[in-house]
Design an enzyme around this catalytic site. Structure first.
Site, PDB file in Angstrom:
ATOM      1  N   MET D 143       0.678  -1.204   0.315  1.00 16.87           N
ATOM      2  CA  MET D 143       0.067   0.042  -0.334  1.00 16.87           C
ATOM      3  C   MET D 143       0.584   1.007  -0.045  1.00 16.87           C
ATOM      4  O   MET D 143       1.685   1.375   0.743  1.00 16.87           O
ATOM      5  CB  MET D 143      -0.919  -0.111   1.545  1.00 16.87           C
ATOM      6  CG  MET D 143      -1.917   1.687   1.359  1.00 16.87           C
ATOM      7  SD  MET D 143      -2.874   0.966   2.704  1.00 16.87           S
ATOM      8  CE  MET D 143      -3.619   0.394   2.796  1.00 16.87           C
ATOM      9  N   TYR D 146      -0.740   7.252   1.653  1.00 15.21           N
ATOM     10  CA  TYR D 146      -0.551   8.669   1.635  1.00 15.21           C
ATOM     11  C   TYR D 146      -1.428   9.465   1.809  1.00 15.21           C
ATOM     12  O   TYR D 146      -2.062  10.193   0.979  1.00 15.21           O
ATOM     13  CB  TYR D 146      -0.216   8.955   0.127  1.00 15.21           C
ATOM     14  CG  TYR D 146       1.158   8.554  -0.918  1.00 15.21           C
ATOM     15  CD1 TYR D 146       2.363   7.925  -0.326  1.00 15.21           C
ATOM     16  CD2 TYR D 146       1.962   8.637  -1.666  1.00 15.21           C
ATOM     17  CE1 TYR D 146       3.382   7.380   0.219  1.00 15.21           C
ATOM     18  CE2 TYR D 146       2.939   8.550  -1.826  1.00 15.21           C
ATOM     19  CZ  TYR D 146       3.483   7.528  -1.837  1.00 15.21           C
ATOM     20  OH  TYR D 146       4.903   6.951  -1.190  1.00 15.21           O
ATOM     21  N   ALA D 176       3.642  -1.840   3.877  1.00 10.25           N
ATOM     22  CA  ALA D 176       3.219  -0.005   3.534  1.00 10.25           C
ATOM     23  C   ALA D 176       4.865   1.463   3.162  1.00 10.25           C
ATOM     24  O   ALA D 176       5.409   1.155   4.108  1.00 10.25           O
ATOM     25  CB  ALA D 176       2.511   0.721   4.717  1.00 10.25           C
ATOM     26  N   LYS D 177       3.915   1.182   1.690  1.00 11.74           N
ATOM     27  CA  LYS D 177       5.134   2.889   1.531  1.00 11.74           C
ATOM     28  C   LYS D 177       4.599   4.005   2.255  1.00 11.74           C
ATOM     29  O   LYS D 177       3.455   4.929   1.759  1.00 11.74           O
ATOM     30  CB  LYS D 177       5.015   2.785   0.287  1.00 11.74           C
ATOM     31  CG  LYS D 177       5.854   3.685  -0.579  1.00 11.74           C
ATOM     32  CD  LYS D 177       5.987   3.425  -2.046  1.00 11.74           C
ATOM     33  CE  LYS D 177       6.776   3.996  -2.545  1.00 11.74           C
ATOM     34  NZ  LYS D 177       6.331   5.354  -3.316  1.00 11.74           N
ATOM     35  N   VAL D 178       5.527   4.930   3.029  1.00 12.68           N
ATOM     36  CA  VAL D 178       4.936   6.280   3.576  1.00 12.68           C
ATOM     37  C   VAL D 178       6.198   6.800   3.418  1.00 12.68           C
ATOM     38  O   VAL D 178       6.984   6.843   3.352  1.00 12.68           O
ATOM     39  CB  VAL D 178       4.557   5.537   5.539  1.00 12.68           C
ATOM     40  CG1 VAL D 178       3.530   5.168   5.834  1.00 12.68           C
ATOM     41  CG2 VAL D 178       5.770   5.419   6.083  1.00 12.68           C
TER      42      VAL D 178
END
Lengths: 272, 272, 272, 272, 272
Positions: D143, D146, D176-178
Site C-alpha cells: 500500500m 499517503y 506500507a510505503k509511507v
C-alpha cells in the site's frame, strides 16, 4: 400485472394488508399510544385474523417471527424502507433482496416508489429488478406509490393519486397502495387509471372507528380492492374489533355503521 | 435475527465484545495512554479471557494474528470502518467481504450503520448484502447502530438510542451495539424496541473502574445482553482485573461493587 | 442497424407505431379528452388495425394485456420512461430488462435518448446494453431520439433533428423516432443523416385530421418510413377512421386529402 | 498481512522497490534531469541490480517490457494511478485488474490510498477488492499509504505518518510505503504502529547521495524494512553506484558513509 | 503494448486510420462541405484504398456497412463517443462493448481518454476494462489521448502532448493518437515518451493539401508511425488523390511535395 400473481395475498380478490414497518420508518414514537405494540409478536397475532390477507414487515422482523406464523399468516416482505433520522430528498434503502425474501417464505414483496423525488429514477430501476425477480419466484408485487419530494406540494390531490395509481400499472405492480385522495370520486378515478392493478388505500394516521371505516367504505365503493392499515389497527385499544369491522366493510361490503355494529362497536360513539 | 445465529459469540446468551478497531477509526492516539496496546498481540491475549465472547478487529489485524488464536478467541470481523483523517458526512468503507471474513475463520461480522447520515441509505444497502451473505455462512451479525450526521443534535438521547436499537431488529441484526442513552430507563426502552435482537452497550471513552462498572450493571439490569468495550479495557493498567469484574457484572449479575471486590479491585477508589 | 432486424415491426419497410406510454410519461391528463382511453384494452384493440405495425407500451401494460393480443399485435416494449412528477434535468428510468421484454414476447424494444441532457452519457450507456441484449434476442431497436436539456433552446430545429437522427444510426438503432423538424426539407435532411436507420416522425400533441395527415404526408415524401403516433389517434373521437387514412398516406402513399376521403373523413373540415 | 505473502519481493525480509510510475503520475517532466530515463528499458536494466527486490510499474510498461525481464526482475504491478493533468481532490484510477496483473506475471500489487481525501472510502473499497484478489493469486500487497486532501495540512507529520502506517496493517497490506516523517523517532513510531506490516520509506524528490543515504540509514535503524525509490535513483548520473550503496545500507546495515565509500562514491562530496 | 497486437491495423509498422465518427461527435455539420459524405458507404469505399490501414467508426455504422467490407477494410471500432449537444466537462459514453465489437469483426478498438477532465478517472477505468477485454480477443488498442477540461488552457502544448503520448504507454495502448503539438521537435518528444506505443497524429480540421501533407511529413520524420485522418480526407473534393499522396508520405517516406506530385496534385497550388 400478472393474473393471479397476488392470489396468496388476496381473498376473493380483496386485500387487507396489515402494515408493520413503522419501527423502521417512523421509529418507536409510533408505538407510544399502545406501548406493547412495539412487540412484533402482538402484531403477528393480529395478522392471524381472518380479515388480514397479508402482513407487511421488514426483513429483520420476518426473520425473527415468521417461522412461527408461516401457516397462519401470508408474508408481504417490504423490501425497501428508511429511518426518518435521515432527512434528505425522499429515498429508501433496499434492505432485502428478493431471493432472501423468497427464502424467508414471502408470498409477495412490497416496494415504495416516491414519484417526483430526485431519487425517482433510481427507485424505479430498483423496483424493476425487484419486480422481475419477484416474477421469477411467483411472488406478488405491491407498490407503495407515494409521490413525494421537490415540487410536489399536495401529495394527496386527485391528480397526484390517480397518477400514482397509474404508475403502479405501467411499471408492473399487481397492487398499488395509494393515499386516500379525499373523496370517493377521486378514488374512483385512481382505480380507473390503475386498470387491472388492484388499488388499496393507505390507512394513514389514526382516526376514530366510525370515520375511519367510512373512509374505507367509500374507497371500496369507489372500486378499491382493500386497505393497507397499520396505526389505525395496532394503535387501537381493541384492534380485533376493528379488524372484525373491516372484514365486514371490505369482504362483505357492509356499510361502515353496520360493520361496526356487527363487530360489537358503537357506531355512534364520538371520536376517541 | 435468526435464533442461535450468534451462539458462537455469546455465552449463556450474554456477550462481551472486546473491540479493537481504534487503530483504524481513531488512529494511534488511542494507544497513547498505554503504548504497548498498539501491539495487537496484547489485545488478542486479553481476548483469551473467559469473559470475552468475541474480539472485534478489522481484516488486516485478523489476517496477521487470528491464525494463532483461532482456538481460543471468537472472531467478530468488523467489515466496515474508516480513518478519521477523512472529515465528511459520516460514512464507512467496506474493507472486507463476507466471504473473505469466512475464509479467515470469523464467527460473526460487525457492521456500522450511521442512521441519519446522508450515507444512511448506501450503508443500509451494504449492510443488506453483508447480512445476507453472513446468513449463507452461518455467521452472526452485529450492527454498530450509531445515529450520526446532518440534523442529529444529540445522538445519545433516549429516543435516538431506542430508534437505533429498533433499526437493528428491523434490518436483521442479531446484536445491536448502541451507545448508553444516559439512564437505565432509556436503556430498557432501547432493549424493548430491539425485541429478540440483543442489545449491547458501547463502552465509550475511558472512565474509572467503579463508575464504568456501574453503568454496565445498570445496562444489564435494563435488559442489555452485554457490552462492547475497547478503550475501557485496553487503556487500563490492569485490564485483566477489569475483565474479571466485567465477568461478574455481565455473566454472574453481581453488583458493580461486588464484582470489583471479587476481582481484587477497590470499589471505593476515586477515579484514576 | 442490422438488416431485417425490424421486420417484425414493419410492413413493406414502412412503420406505424401506436404509442401508448402516456400514462407513465404524462399521467392521466392525456386521457381526459377521451376518458375511456385510460383503459389499455381500447388501445390494444386499435392496435389490431392493419395499419399499425407495432404497439409501444411500458412493461406493466404489456404484462396485463399482451397475452390476449400476441397473435394480432406486434409488441414494441418501451424499456425506459419516467413520470413528469419528477422535474429534473431530462432522464429516464429503465423500467424493464431486455430479457424480461423477450419473455413477454416483445418483437422490438424502444429506448429514449435525451441528447444534450446532463444524463446523455448515462442514457447512451444504458442504450448500449439494451441494444446489444436486443441483438442477442433478435429484437428490433427503436430509439426515441429527443435532444433535450441544458443548453438546448429549440429542440425541433433542422440541425437538432438531423443530429438526433444521426445518433440513431451511429449508436445502432434500426429505427429513430424524431420530432417533425418543421419542413419537408428538414425532414429529408434528417432522413439522409440516418442512412439505413429508418426515420419515423413523432406524432406530438393532437391537431386536426387534415393538417396532421399533411404533416405525415410531407414526412413520408421526405423519406421518413412512417410515424409513431399516440394522442393524435387515441384522443380522437373516431380513431379508426384516422388509422384508415394513415394507412393510405404511409403504405399506399396517397395524398393526405385523398387518404382522408377514402377513409370516409371530410378533407375540408375545419380543425376540431 | 499474511506471513510470507511478500517473499517474492523481499530479500532476507528487506525490501528495495524501484518505482517507475512517474511517467503517469508526474508526466515527462520527471525524465528531464536524465532524458534517457524516459526509456523504460533503462530502468528495467537497473532493476536487475541485486539490491532491487521489486520494480513497480503501471500495466502498459509491464506489458511492453516485463516479458524480457521476468527471470531477472520481480514485478510489483502498481494497479492504480492518475495523471496530474487532473487537479481535483486526490483520487486514483484503477488501471489494471488483479487478474490481468497475474497474467502479466506480477509477484505483488501496489495500490495507493489517499487517507483523508474525499475519495478515501471509495479507494479503500477498491483496495479491498484488490487485496482479496491478490490473496487468491498468492501475490503480495503493497500500500502506498499517503494521507492527502481536504483538511490535511502537513502530510508528513509524525502523527499522520504513524496513522498511515497503521492503515496499512488494519486494511491488510503486507507492506506500507509511507513518506519519511522527518525523524528517526517518528519513523520508529510508524513502524511500531504497523506491527507485522513492513514499513518502507518513500524516496521522494532527488537529494544528494550522502543525505539521501543517511535518511535511509535512519529509517532502517528505526525499523523500516527498506525503501521505495524512483527519482533518487533514475535521475542520478550514476544510478548503479547509488544502488550499490543502498544495498549496503539496507541489506548489510552499513552506515551511509561506509556504504557510499564501498560503492566507490565520495561520502564527503557536497550536494550535486 | 503487446508486440504485434496491432498487426491487423498496420502495414510495415505504419498506420493510416481513416476516422469517421464525426456524425456522432460533431453532428451533420461536418458533412456540409461535401454533403454526400454523410453516406457512410462513400467513406467505406475510401477505406478500401491501399493506404488506409483501418477505418474507425462507431458501432451503428459498423453494424450497417462492415458486413459488405470485411474483406477489404480493417475495422477499428471506436467504443466511446458523445454528441456535442451535451456541453459538460469532457466525457464520453461507452457505446459498444468489446465483446460486441469482436462479434462485428473488429480488428482493434478505439477509446478516447480526456486526461485532465473531471471524468479522467472514470474514463481511465473504462479504458482498463476495454483494454483487458481487447487483449482477450487479440484486438489492438488505440487510445485517442486528448487532454481536455478544467485547468487545461492549451491542449496542444509540447508538454501536454508528450504527457498524452506517455499516458498511452503507461495505460497499455498499442497506438496513441495525439494532436500535432506544433513542431517536429515537440512531436519527436511525444514519440520518445511513448516508447514502443506507436504515436499517430490526429488530422484535425481541414487545411490545404500541401500544408497538411507537410505537417504529416514532419510528424513522420519525428518518428510518428502515421496519421488518423477524417475531415482532411472526406471533406476534400478529391479524397483519393490525397490518400495517394498520404501513402507516399507515410509508407514510402516521400516529401510532401514529391508525394503530392506523384499523386497528380499540384504542390504549388494555393490553399483551397
Amino acid at each position: 400485472m400478472i393474473q393471479h400473481a397476488d392470489d396468496a395475498i388476496t381473498r376473493d380478490g380483496k386485500i387487507l394488508i396489515l402494515a408493520y414497518d413503522h419501527g423502521l420508518e417512523h421509529g418507536p414514537v409510533d408505538f407510544e399510544p399502545n406501548p406493547e405494540t412495539a412487540d412484533p409478536e402482538r402484531v403477528f397475532e393480529l395478522a392471524t385474523h381472518d380479515a388480514v390477507t397479508a402482513l407487511a414487515v421488514q426483513k429483520g422482523v420476518a426473520e425473527a417471527y415468521y417461522p412461527y406464523y408461516e401457516t397462519d399468516v401470508s408474508l408481504l416482505l417490504k423490501l425497501n424502507g428508511t429511518s426518518n433520522l435521515w432527512m434528505g430528498e425522499p429515498d429508501s434503502a433496499v434492505n432485502c433482496s428478493v431471493e432472501y425474501a423468497a427464502d424467508l417464505g414471502a408470498d409477495a414483496i412490497g416496494f415504495t416508489l416516491y414519484g417526483g423525488s430526485n431519487h425517482e429514477i433510481e427507485m424505479a430501476e430498483e423496483f424493476r429488478d425487484a419486480q422481475e425477480d419477484a416474477r421469477d419466484h411467483d411472488m406478488g408485487v405491491v407498490m407503495w406509490s407515494y409521490p413525494r419530494g421537490q415540487g410536489l406540494k399536495n401529495d394527496t390531490s386527485s391528480d397526484t393519486i390517480a397518477y400514482a395509481a397509474r404508475q403502479g400499472l405501467e411499471l408492473g405492480a399487481d397492487v398499488a397502495k395509494v393515499k386516500y385522495p379525499g373523496s370517493a370520486d377521486a378514488m374512483a378515478e385512481a382505480v380507473r387509471m390503475a386498470g387491472p392493478t388492484k388499488v388499496v388505500m393507505s390507512g394513514g394516521s389514526k382516526t376514530d372507528d366510525r370515520s375511519f371505516l367510512e373512509t374505507v367504505e367509500s374507497a371500496i365503493d369507489a372500486g378499491a380492492k382493500g386497505l393497507a392499515v397499520g396505526r389505525n389497527v395496532f394503535q387501537r385499544e381493541n384492534p380485533t374489533q376493528l379488524l372484525d369491522a373491516l372484514e365486514g366493510v371490505i369482504f362483505e361490503e357492509l356499510s361502515a355503521a353496520e360493520a361496526l355494529r356487527q363487530a360489537g362497536g358503537d357506531p355512534d360513539a364520538a371520536a376517541e
